[in-house]
Design a protein around this motif. Structure first.
Motif, short mmCIF file in Angstrom:
data_model
loop_
_atom_site.label_atom_id
_atom_site.label_comp_id
_atom_site.label_asym_id
_atom_site.label_seq_id
_atom_site.Cartn_x
_atom_site.Cartn_y
_atom_site.Cartn_z
N GLY A 210 -5.29 6.54 4.32
CA GLY A 210 -6.00 5.81 5.35
C GLY A 210 -5.22 5.61 6.63
O GLY A 210 -5.74 5.02 7.58
N TYR A 211 -3.97 6.10 6.69
CA TYR A 211 -3.13 5.95 7.88
C TYR A 211 -2.67 7.32 8.37
O TYR A 211 -2.68 8.30 7.62
CB TYR A 211 -1.91 5.06 7.58
CG TYR A 211 -2.28 3.62 7.29
CD1 TYR A 211 -2.26 2.66 8.30
CD2 TYR A 211 -2.65 3.22 6.00
CE1 TYR A 211 -2.60 1.34 8.03
CE2 TYR A 211 -2.98 1.91 5.72
CZ TYR A 211 -2.96 0.97 6.74
OH TYR A 211 -3.29 -0.34 6.48
N HIS A 212 -2.24 7.37 9.64
CA HIS A 212 -1.82 8.64 10.24
C HIS A 212 -0.38 8.61 10.73
O HIS A 212 0.04 9.53 11.43
CB HIS A 212 -2.76 9.01 11.39
CG HIS A 212 -4.18 9.23 10.96
ND1 HIS A 212 -4.61 10.36 10.30
CD2 HIS A 212 -5.28 8.43 11.07
CE1 HIS A 212 -5.89 10.27 10.03
NE2 HIS A 212 -6.34 9.10 10.49
N ASN A 213 0.35 7.57 10.40
CA ASN A 213 1.77 7.53 10.78
C ASN A 213 2.62 7.76 9.54
O ASN A 213 2.20 7.52 8.41
CB ASN A 213 2.12 6.18 11.42
CG ASN A 213 1.89 5.02 10.46
OD1 ASN A 213 0.85 4.94 9.80
ND2 ASN A 213 2.86 4.13 10.37
N GLU A 214 3.86 8.24 9.77
CA GLU A 214 4.74 8.57 8.66
C GLU A 214 5.65 7.39 8.31
O GLU A 214 6.06 6.62 9.18
CB GLU A 214 5.60 9.80 8.99
CG GLU A 214 4.83 11.10 9.06
CD GLU A 214 4.09 11.28 10.37
OE1 GLU A 214 4.60 10.79 11.40
OE2 GLU A 214 3.00 11.88 10.35
N ARG A 215 5.97 7.29 7.03
CA ARG A 215 6.90 6.29 6.52
C ARG A 215 7.93 6.97 5.64
O ARG A 215 7.66 8.02 5.05
CB ARG A 215 6.15 5.24 5.68
CG ARG A 215 5.09 4.45 6.44
CD ARG A 215 5.71 3.30 7.20
NE ARG A 215 6.42 2.38 6.31
CZ ARG A 215 5.83 1.42 5.61
NH1 ARG A 215 4.52 1.25 5.68
NH2 ARG A 215 6.55 0.62 4.83
N SER A 216 9.11 6.38 5.54
CA SER A 216 10.15 6.87 4.63
C SER A 216 10.30 5.86 3.50
O SER A 216 10.64 4.70 3.74
CB SER A 216 11.49 7.04 5.37
OG SER A 216 11.38 8.02 6.38
N LEU A 217 10.04 6.30 2.28
CA LEU A 217 10.13 5.43 1.12
C LEU A 217 11.34 5.82 0.27
O LEU A 217 11.51 7.00 -0.06
CB LEU A 217 8.87 5.53 0.26
CG LEU A 217 7.54 5.24 0.93
CD1 LEU A 217 6.40 5.35 -0.08
CD2 LEU A 217 7.54 3.86 1.58
N ALA A 218 12.18 4.85 -0.05
CA ALA A 218 13.32 5.10 -0.94
C ALA A 218 12.78 5.37 -2.34
O ALA A 218 12.01 4.57 -2.89
CB ALA A 218 14.26 3.91 -0.94
N LEU A 219 13.17 6.49 -2.93
CA LEU A 219 12.65 6.85 -4.25
C LEU A 219 13.03 5.82 -5.30
O LEU A 219 12.27 5.61 -6.26
CB LEU A 219 13.16 8.24 -4.65
CG LEU A 219 12.10 9.34 -4.65
CD1 LEU A 219 11.59 9.57 -3.24
CD2 LEU A 219 12.66 10.63 -5.21
N ASN A 220 14.17 5.17 -5.13
CA ASN A 220 14.58 4.20 -6.14
C ASN A 220 13.72 2.94 -6.14
O ASN A 220 13.77 2.15 -7.08
CB ASN A 220 16.05 3.82 -5.94
CG ASN A 220 16.30 3.18 -4.58
OD1 ASN A 220 16.33 3.89 -3.57
ND2 ASN A 220 16.51 1.87 -4.54
N ARG A 221 12.91 2.74 -5.08
CA ARG A 221 12.01 1.59 -5.04
C ARG A 221 10.61 1.92 -5.55
O ARG A 221 9.75 1.03 -5.61
CB ARG A 221 11.94 1.04 -3.61
CG ARG A 221 13.25 0.41 -3.16
CD ARG A 221 13.17 -0.14 -1.77
NE ARG A 221 14.46 -0.70 -1.36
CZ ARG A 221 14.79 -1.00 -0.11
NH1 ARG A 221 13.90 -0.81 0.85
NH2 ARG A 221 15.97 -1.49 0.17
N ILE A 222 10.38 3.18 -5.90
CA ILE A 222 9.11 3.56 -6.52
C ILE A 222 9.22 3.30 -8.01
O ILE A 222 10.05 3.90 -8.70
CB ILE A 222 8.77 5.03 -6.24
CG1 ILE A 222 8.61 5.26 -4.73
CG2 ILE A 222 7.49 5.44 -6.97
CD1 ILE A 222 8.33 6.70 -4.36
N GLN A 223 8.42 2.38 -8.52
CA GLN A 223 8.50 1.98 -9.92
C GLN A 223 7.81 2.97 -10.84
O GLN A 223 8.22 3.16 -11.99
CB GLN A 223 7.86 0.60 -10.10
CG GLN A 223 8.42 -0.46 -9.17
CD GLN A 223 9.93 -0.61 -9.30
OE1 GLN A 223 10.43 -0.94 -10.38
NE2 GLN A 223 10.66 -0.38 -8.22
N HIS A 224 6.76 3.61 -10.34
CA HIS A 224 6.01 4.59 -11.14
C HIS A 224 5.34 5.56 -10.18
O HIS A 224 4.93 5.18 -9.08
CB HIS A 224 4.96 3.89 -12.02
CG HIS A 224 4.12 4.85 -12.80
ND1 HIS A 224 4.58 5.49 -13.93
CD2 HIS A 224 2.85 5.29 -12.60
CE1 HIS A 224 3.64 6.28 -14.40
NE2 HIS A 224 2.57 6.16 -13.62
#
Length: 328
Positions: A210-224
């Motif tokens: 639903g969004y058109h901007n990019e984000r950087s997510l730390a993989l270690n904060r992804i729980q599943h």
């Protein structure tokens, strides 16, 4: 009598299947069909099944017929197939490549190369001696060293890296449960666009649904994380190199500035050897001070870099550079 399918294409297909049949687990015809398809080898499922039946009759490969879908694997004591031996130099290159590429290549691609990596390790086994001895010693003679305080990599939940790299590789939506630094959890779907390693941490560049901007997510904060069956068209306007050049991994927004500062000669001399930018200039203020100027991306990382010099740096100025208009 039917003509025997003794063609180059059939032989190559058999070799590709033999390479992909594992020893320690069973693999189905459908999984092999998908692997071949991902590698650009297009064959229908029935052709794969016929090839597997033929291979079971001529090689030490077992087929588990107890339940569908049938599973295939090499017998425990099977010798497999004999391919041309890697040279010690090729083995050394593969071993070093594995160490540095594992965090950034798709998990499925690394698994498909496991046979080569294992062969490389056997070739460099110091107990085997011979011509590989010098190459086997080489990894102990070179080292990549940190430029700041070394940190241990954060723990990444089981299956998250594999799912993220798989979705990135296949251009599929990724379903995630993400916990931010304050502990808030969000369950959402993201469009994976890139992956980057920054020091000990891995980041997934993505767009939230639903969004058109990019984000950087730390993989270690992804729980599943799990790979969706839905694919997406990769945005033509996104470029991972440009994203990096804009300082997004350094917590910037792409704003270019003309930076200038004074610094003690002892603290800043290395910047003459390793410049901040191609247009960097410097001059001596007196025998113990230097002044630098360069065009760089303004970011939090730049602030941390300058702050690390403490009282050795002074007269810091950042003059924003207006973005070039598209009409120019």
């Amino acid at each position: 009598m039917a003509k025997r399918p003794d063609t180059i294409e059939t032989t190559l297909l058999a070799i590709e299947l033999l390479r992909r049949i594992p020893r320690r687990r069973k693999i189905t015809a459908r999984e092999l069909h998908q692997q071949l398809s991902d590698a650009g080898i297009e064959r229908d499922l029935r052709t794969i099944q016929r090839q597997l039946e033929m291979l079971c009759n001529h090689f030490d490969i077992e087929c588990d017929l107890r339940s569908r879908p049938y599973g295939y694997r090499w017998l425990e004591d099977a010798r497999g197939i004999s391919l041309p031996q890697l040279t010690p130099q090729e083995s050394l290159l593969l071993g070093m490549a594995q160490a540095h590429l594992t965090p950034i290549l798709p998990a499925r691609l690394m698994k498909s190369l496991s046979g080569l990596f294992n062969q490389a390790r056997r070739t460099l086994d110091p107990h085997r001696g011979g011509n590989s001895k010098l190459e086997a010693e080489w990894p102990d003679k070179v080292r990549v060293v940190a430029t700041s305080q070394p940190l241990l990599p954060p723990h990444i939940a089981e299956g998250v890296f594999e799912a993220a790299s798989e979705a990135l590789y296949l251009n599929r939506w990724l379903k995630i449960v993400y916990r931010n630094a304050s502990g808030k959890e969000t369950q959402t779907s993201v469009m994976p666009l890139g992956m980057a390693q920054q020091g000990p941490r891995l980041y997934l560049v993505c767009r939230f649904e639903g969004y058109h901007n990019e984000r950087s997510l730390a993989l270690n904060r992804i729980q599943h994380a799990s790979v969706s069956t839905f694919t997406f068209v990769r945005p033509a306007e996104f470029n991972l190199k440009q994203y990096h050049d804009d300082g997004r991994f350094g917590f910037g927004e792409g704003q270019m500035v003309h930076l200038s500062f004074d610094i003690d000669r002892a603290a800043g001399f290395h910047l003459i050897e390793s410049p901040l930018a191609r247009d960097q200039t410097h001059r001596e203020i007196d025998g113990n001070r230097l002044t630098f100027s360069a065009t760089v991306v303004d970011s939090a990382m730049l602030s941390w870099f300058l702050a690390a010099f403490g009282g050795a740096v002074s007269n810091i100025e950042r003059r924003p550079i207006p973005a070039t208009s598209s009409a120019e």
